[in-house]
Design a protein around this motif. Structure first.
Motif, mmCIF file in Angstrom:
data_model
loop_
_atom_site.group_PDB
_atom_site.id
_atom_site.type_symbol
_atom_site.label_atom_id
_atom_site.label_comp_id
_atom_site.label_asym_id
_atom_site.label_seq_id
_atom_site.Cartn_x
_atom_site.Cartn_y
_atom_site.Cartn_z
ATOM 1 N N LEU A 241 0.828 -1.206 0.000
ATOM 2 C CA LEU A 241 0.000 0.000 0.000
ATOM 3 C C LEU A 241 0.867 1.263 0.000
ATOM 4 N N LYS A 242 1.912 1.276 0.810
ATOM 5 C CA LYS A 242 2.816 2.429 0.828
ATOM 6 C C LYS A 242 3.515 2.596 -0.518
ATOM 7 N N ILE A 243 3.949 1.493 -1.132
ATOM 8 C CA ILE A 243 4.627 1.567 -2.429
ATOM 9 C C ILE A 243 3.682 2.125 -3.490
ATOM 10 N N VAL A 244 2.458 1.640 -3.509
ATOM 11 C CA VAL A 244 1.479 2.092 -4.507
ATOM 12 C C VAL A 244 1.165 3.579 -4.316
ATOM 13 N N ALA B 132 3.932 9.797 -9.860
ATOM 14 C CA ALA B 132 3.340 9.937 -11.194
ATOM 15 C C ALA B 132 2.560 11.247 -11.308
ATOM 16 N N MET B 133 1.793 11.587 -10.295
ATOM 17 C CA MET B 133 1.027 12.836 -10.328
ATOM 18 C C MET B 133 1.968 14.041 -10.330
ATOM 19 N N SER B 134 3.067 13.959 -9.597
ATOM 20 C CA SER B 134 4.036 15.053 -9.578
ATOM 21 C C SER B 134 4.685 15.233 -10.945
#
Length: 172
Positions: free
Chosen positions: A86-89, A96-98
């Motif tokens: 979960l942390k990796i995702v 990706a958003m950045s």
């Protein structure tokens, strides 16, 4: 007797169907034995029935005792790997958003605030739905109006900047 039937139903509905009938009979016998000990052969009063049922405890925890195994959405054995994944995702999504935001700023810097302000109300609605104890039937009209005003101000400041750029280019 209605209280007893409701208690038995509350316990057995949380159990597998194959076990429900047997456990209902066993539980009814247990309750009757406890009432017989308390009353001593007479008709039990409603208060006696309530005391016996309170003594047995919450139907959910009582059903857990009969089931023998606990139910988990994510079991204790898998929780640590789940949390790591979960942390990796979430980190990958943030990166990706950045990257997308940086690319957008490079190619079209004036549209970035417009996109951010158009996404904020949707993000707030999502956060509101995810918060524990949230009440989804509350109106979001005030939040929507606020972001519509911000969006309009952004459009006006963007158009003013464009107009200033136009005037500056004409004066040179």
């Amino acid at each position: 007797m209605e209280l007893i039937n409701r208690y038995i139903y509350a316990v057995t509905e949380r159990l597998p169907e194959a076990q429900r009938a047997d456990i209902a009979k066993e539980l009814r016998g247990l309750i009757e034995d406890m009432l017989e000990e308390r009353v001593g052969g007479g008709d039990p009063a409603k208060g006696d029935i309530e005391e016996v049922l309170l003594e047995l405890g919450d139907p959910v925890s009582f059903a857990d005792k009969y089931r023998g195994t606990k139910r988990y959405l994510i079991g204790p054995d898998l929780f640590t790997p789940y949390y790591t994944i979960l942390k990796i995702v979430l980190f990958a999504i943030a990166v990706a958003m950045s990257v997308v935001l940086v690319i957008e700023v490079i190619f079209e810097p004036t549209t970035v605030p417009t996109h951010i302000f158009s996404l904020l109300p949707r993000s707030l609605m999502l956060v509101r739905w995810l918060l524990p104890g949230s009440q989804p039937d509350l109106p979001l009209q005030n939040i929507r109006e606020l972001f519509q005003k911000i969006y309009r101000m952004n459009l006006m400041t963007g158009s003013l900047l464009s107009f200033r750029q136009f005037l500056n280019s004409k004066s040179k």
